[in-house]
Design a protein around this motif. Structure first.
Motif, PDB file in Angstrom:
ATOM      1  N   GLN A 194      23.981  44.307  37.838  1.00  0.00           N
ATOM      2  CA  GLN A 194      25.142  44.901  38.491  1.00  0.00           C
ATOM      3  C   GLN A 194      26.325  43.946  38.464  1.00  0.00           C
ATOM      4  O   GLN A 194      27.475  44.362  38.248  1.00  0.00           O
ATOM      5  N   GLY A 195      26.062  42.653  38.699  1.00  0.00           N
ATOM      6  CA  GLY A 195      27.142  41.670  38.652  1.00  0.00           C
ATOM      7  C   GLY A 195      27.770  41.582  37.278  1.00  0.00           C
ATOM      8  O   GLY A 195      29.002  41.519  37.150  1.00  0.00           O
ATOM      9  N   LEU A 196      26.943  41.603  36.231  1.00  0.00           N
ATOM     10  CA  LEU A 196      27.466  41.565  34.869  1.00  0.00           C
ATOM     11  C   LEU A 196      28.294  42.813  34.565  1.00  0.00           C
ATOM     12  O   LEU A 196      29.376  42.734  33.970  1.00  0.00           O
ATOM     13  N   TYR A 197      27.795  43.959  34.980  1.00  0.00           N
ATOM     14  CA  TYR A 197      28.531  45.194  34.748  1.00  0.00           C
ATOM     15  C   TYR A 197      29.862  45.187  35.501  1.00  0.00           C
ATOM     16  O   TYR A 197      30.890  45.632  34.974  1.00  0.00           O
ATOM     17  N   ASP A 198      29.867  44.673  36.731  1.00  0.00           N
ATOM     18  CA  ASP A 198      31.105  44.627  37.509  1.00  0.00           C
ATOM     19  C   ASP A 198      32.142  43.721  36.849  1.00  0.00           C
ATOM     20  O   ASP A 198      33.341  44.029  36.852  1.00  0.00           O
ATOM     21  N   VAL A 199      31.697  42.591  36.294  1.00  0.00           N
ATOM     22  CA  VAL A 199      32.629  41.694  35.610  1.00  0.00           C
ATOM     23  C   VAL A 199      33.281  42.406  34.441  1.00  0.00           C
ATOM     24  O   VAL A 199      34.520  42.373  34.263  1.00  0.00           O
ATOM     25  N   VAL A 200      32.480  43.059  33.626  1.00  0.00           N
ATOM     26  CA  VAL A 200      33.005  43.761  32.454  1.00  0.00           C
ATOM     27  C   VAL A 200      33.902  44.924  32.879  1.00  0.00           C
ATOM     28  O   VAL A 200      34.990  45.124  32.316  1.00  0.00           O
ATOM     29  N   ALA A 201      33.469  45.685  33.886  1.00  0.00           N
ATOM     30  CA  ALA A 201      34.264  46.834  34.324  1.00  0.00           C
ATOM     31  C   ALA A 201      35.592  46.389  34.920  1.00  0.00           C
ATOM     32  O   ALA A 201      36.630  47.028  34.686  1.00  0.00           O
ATOM     33  N   ASN A 202      35.583  45.285  35.655  1.00  0.00           N
ATOM     34  CA  ASN A 202      36.835  44.809  36.248  1.00  0.00           C
ATOM     35  C   ASN A 202      37.792  44.284  35.179  1.00  0.00           C
ATOM     36  O   ASN A 202      39.002  44.517  35.252  1.00  0.00           O
ATOM     37  N   LEU A 203      37.266  43.557  34.196  1.00  0.00           N
ATOM     38  CA  LEU A 203      38.129  43.100  33.109  1.00  0.00           C
ATOM     39  C   LEU A 203      38.681  44.280  32.315  1.00  0.00           C
ATOM     40  O   LEU A 203      39.861  44.304  31.938  1.00  0.00           O
TER      41      LEU A 203
ATOM     42  N   VAL B 188      38.814  52.730  28.211  1.00  0.00           N
ATOM     43  CA  VAL B 188      40.222  52.519  28.567  1.00  0.00           C
ATOM     44  C   VAL B 188      41.110  53.518  27.824  1.00  0.00           C
ATOM     45  O   VAL B 188      42.078  54.057  28.387  1.00  0.00           O
ATOM     46  N   LEU B 189      40.817  53.775  26.557  1.00  0.00           N
ATOM     47  CA  LEU B 189      41.577  54.771  25.797  1.00  0.00           C
ATOM     48  C   LEU B 189      41.503  56.139  26.458  1.00  0.00           C
ATOM     49  O   LEU B 189      42.518  56.836  26.606  1.00  0.00           O
ATOM     50  N   LEU B 190      40.318  56.530  26.889  1.00  0.00           N
ATOM     51  CA  LEU B 190      40.168  57.827  27.546  1.00  0.00           C
ATOM     52  C   LEU B 190      40.880  57.851  28.893  1.00  0.00           C
ATOM     53  O   LEU B 190      41.461  58.874  29.284  1.00  0.00           O
ATOM     54  N   LEU B 191      40.842  56.733  29.622  1.00  0.00           N
ATOM     55  CA  LEU B 191      41.578  56.653  30.885  1.00  0.00           C
ATOM     56  C   LEU B 191      43.079  56.848  30.658  1.00  0.00           C
ATOM     57  O   LEU B 191      43.757  57.538  31.433  1.00  0.00           O
ATOM     58  N   ALA B 192      43.589  56.222  29.605  1.00  0.00           N
ATOM     59  CA  ALA B 192      45.022  56.330  29.317  1.00  0.00           C
ATOM     60  C   ALA B 192      45.416  57.770  29.032  1.00  0.00           C
ATOM     61  O   ALA B 192      46.471  58.247  29.488  1.00  0.00           O
ATOM     62  N   MET B 193      44.593  58.475  28.288  1.00  0.00           N
ATOM     63  CA  MET B 193      44.903  59.862  27.947  1.00  0.00           C
ATOM     64  C   MET B 193      44.755  60.780  29.155  1.00  0.00           C
ATOM     65  O   MET B 193      45.561  61.689  29.367  1.00  0.00           O
ATOM     66  N   ASN B 194      43.744  60.544  29.969  1.00  0.00           N
ATOM     67  CA  ASN B 194      43.449  61.454  31.063  1.00  0.00           C
ATOM     68  C   ASN B 194      44.438  61.342  32.217  1.00  0.00           C
ATOM     69  O   ASN B 194      44.761  62.335  32.864  1.00  0.00           O
ATOM     70  N   GLY B 195      44.933  60.119  32.481  1.00  0.00           N
ATOM     71  CA  GLY B 195      45.752  59.913  33.670  1.00  0.00           C
ATOM     72  C   GLY B 195      46.990  60.786  33.721  1.00  0.00           C
ATOM     73  O   GLY B 195      47.230  61.507  34.702  1.00  0.00           O
TER      74      GLY B 195
ATOM     75  N   ALA C  68      43.974  46.931  32.505  1.00  0.00           N
ATOM     76  CA  ALA C  68      45.049  47.766  31.961  1.00  0.00           C
ATOM     77  C   ALA C  68      45.278  48.994  32.828  1.00  0.00           C
ATOM     78  O   ALA C  68      46.429  49.397  33.068  1.00  0.00           O
ATOM     79  N   ALA C  69      44.181  49.593  33.315  1.00  0.00           N
ATOM     80  CA  ALA C  69      44.330  50.778  34.156  1.00  0.00           C
ATOM     81  C   ALA C  69      45.034  50.453  35.461  1.00  0.00           C
ATOM     82  O   ALA C  69      45.833  51.241  35.980  1.00  0.00           O
ATOM     83  N   ARG C  70      44.781  49.280  36.011  1.00  0.00           N
ATOM     84  CA  ARG C  70      45.378  48.920  37.299  1.00  0.00           C
ATOM     85  C   ARG C  70      46.845  48.552  37.171  1.00  0.00           C
ATOM     86  O   ARG C  70      47.682  48.956  37.983  1.00  0.00           O
ATOM     87  N   PHE C  71      47.169  47.751  36.176  1.00  0.00           N
ATOM     88  CA  PHE C  71      48.504  47.180  36.101  1.00  0.00           C
ATOM     89  C   PHE C  71      49.451  47.955  35.185  1.00  0.00           C
ATOM     90  O   PHE C  71      50.668  47.808  35.308  1.00  0.00           O
ATOM     91  N   LEU C  72      48.925  48.767  34.273  1.00  0.00           N
ATOM     92  CA  LEU C  72      49.777  49.534  33.376  1.00  0.00           C
ATOM     93  C   LEU C  72      49.711  51.028  33.658  1.00  0.00           C
ATOM     94  O   LEU C  72      50.731  51.681  33.878  1.00  0.00           O
TER      95      LEU C  72
END
Length: 473
Positions: free
Chosen positions: A219-228, A316-323, A232-236
């Motif tokens: 879970q910790g490894l997944y959280d690191v990757v998901a947060n990194l 991230v690409l899908l997030l950009a399109m969906n938002g 882009a989703a948070r700041f852009l």
């Protein structure tokens, strides 16, 4: 996760409703409705905190006492921040962008700096440091909003739709119902929509915690990757989506054909966001290892983290399109369409849960990202069908959804850049990381040049925006 669940549900629900209210004379009633959120959040926070502590798996005994403190502090800060939501939404509706930027910056910087300082002093009490940093940042956020807006209310040049500080809190007026039925009904529709959207967006974390699909190290490894991957989703993406929703909700009339101005803005936003997402995919594949190496050293790159981060770039690409698609969809939907969309979201939630269970057992942490991609693709499909079915004014020359398709020159530049970056990773990295970065910079410059050549209208819009800001400053 408890804070994300509660704060996002309440913020989505009330911000969506508030943005649709263009008549300022009804704004005080909306603020009155929103002011009851603290009572609701207190009850939900207490219930979920008890669930976290007594029904779900617990960490090691040596950190259990601080873990309990962390859960209760998080629940309390959710209630505190929810109490400020009427003022946050009022500031957003009045277009006080600088206030939001300053408040978020002060809150974020204070939380990060205080947590880093306390962890450096007391490395064995990380949860305690988190609690202190979180409490201080939440208190600062509330103080900034209350202090600024109360000062504006009491100033002679009050431009707010409220005339006294008492209108910012819950109140009962003799002879009038406590809550407006129409406002409450629409808010309830958006609340259900926000709840379903939150479950679809953060559902893998709830499933991970509730069913213990991964151990704590995974879970910790997944959280690191998901947060990194979500930087882009948070700041852009998030600022663009928030401002896009405000724009569409104020300029688009429900039930009317798509105007030329709204269609052009939607097309340009979809084009810009899809290009940003494609850049993340193109360079994320070849530079994930370098990013993780800089972030966590060789220990982090030795496991499956590199493959997870590469897969996260596709998400991230899908997030950009969906938002932006969802922003426009929610801005033009009528209440009966919102209820129909909620029913579709229930079906999407079932698909997401099933796919998460199957993919996680087959692929481990990678399965969570794959399930998220499936979930996002289905949401994009639903929004595309809705937008494609809207009538267009005769002046709309280009369908807005064509913004999702990159120009041929940009697509060729992205493919070429991706191949060169992959070759650089194979031949130059890790022996010469600087040369690998230089290749990426040159490829990025070529992609930007192709985008500028193919999309002069986007460049002109950026120039006008920057010019307006320089004039105001």
């Amino acid at each position: 996760m408890l804070k994300l669940y509660l704060s996002n549900v309440f913020q989505i629900t009330y911000r969506v409703y508030c943005s649709h209210s263009s008549q300022m004379q009804s704004f005080s009633g909306i603020l009155h409705l929103m002011s009851w959120a603290s009572s609701v959040s207190a009850a939900v926070s207490a219930a979920l905190a008890g669930l976290w502590l007594h029904a779900l798996s617990q960490p090691a005994p040596e950190v259990t006492s601080e873990y309990r403190l962390g859960v209760w502090v998080t629940a309390a800060m959710v209630v505190l921040e929810t109490a400020a939501q009427p003022l946050v939404i009022l500031a957003q509706a009045m277009l006080f962008v600088k206030l939001k930027v300053v408040a978020d910056m002060v809150s974020l910087c204070s939380r990060v700096a205080l947590k880093a300082w306390l962890i450096a002093l007391y490395p064995s009490h990380a949860i305690w440091a988190y609690c202190v940093g979180h409490a201080v940042s939440s208190a600062l956020l509330v103080v900034i909003y209350y202090g600024t807006l109360l000062w504006l209310v009491r100033s002679p040049d009050n431009c707010l739709p409220v005339k006294s500080a008492s209108e910012l809190g819950p109140r009962l007026v003799p002879g009038q119902p406590a809550l407006d039925r129409d406002q409450l009904a629409l808010t309830w529709s958006f609340f259900k929509q926000g709840l379903l959207k939150q479950l679809l967006t953060e559902g893998e974390r709830y499933l991970m915690t509730a069913f213990h699909l991964l151990d704590f190290s995974e879970q910790g490894l997944y959280d690191v990757v998901a947060n990194l991957g979500s930087l882009a989703a948070r700041f852009l993406f998030q600022p663009v989506e928030e401002n896009a929703y405000v724009y569409f909700s104020r300029t688009v009339e429900r039930g009317k054909p798509v105007s030329a101005a709204a269609g052009r803005v939607l097309h340009d936003l979809l084009r810009a966001m899809s290009l940003l997402g494609l850049v993340a995919v193109t360079f994320g594949w070849s530079y994930s290892h370098l990013l993780l190496r800089l972030y966590g050293g060789a220990l982090l790159t030795a496991g499956p983290a590199v493959s997870l981060l590469r897969a996260q770039c596709a998400y991230v690409l899908l997030l950009a399109m969906n938002g932006v698609l969802e922003c426009y969809t929610f801005a033009v939907m009528r209440q009966e369409q919102i209820n129909g969309y909620n029913r579709k979201m229930v079906l999407l939630s079932v698909i997401f849960v099933i796919s998460t269970g199957i993919f996680t057992r087959l692929f481990g942490g990678f399965g969570f990202i794959l399930a998220n991609c499936v979930n996002m693709l289905t949401r994009i499909y639903v929004c595309c069908r809705f937008v494609a079915g809207l009538p267009l004014e005769p002046a709309v020359s280009v369908p807005p959804l064509l913004g999702l398709r990159p120009p041929a020159a940009v697509a060729a530049a992205l493919v070429t850049a991706g191949l060169l970056a992959a070759g650089s990773e194979s031949w130059l990295y890790p022996g010469s990381a600087a040369a690998h970065v230089a290749v990426g910079a040159l490829c990025g410059a070529a992609v930007v040049a192709a985008a500028v050549y193919s999309e002069p209208r986007l460049l002109q819009a950026v120039r006008e925006r920057v010019g307006d800001k320089l004039k105001r400053s």
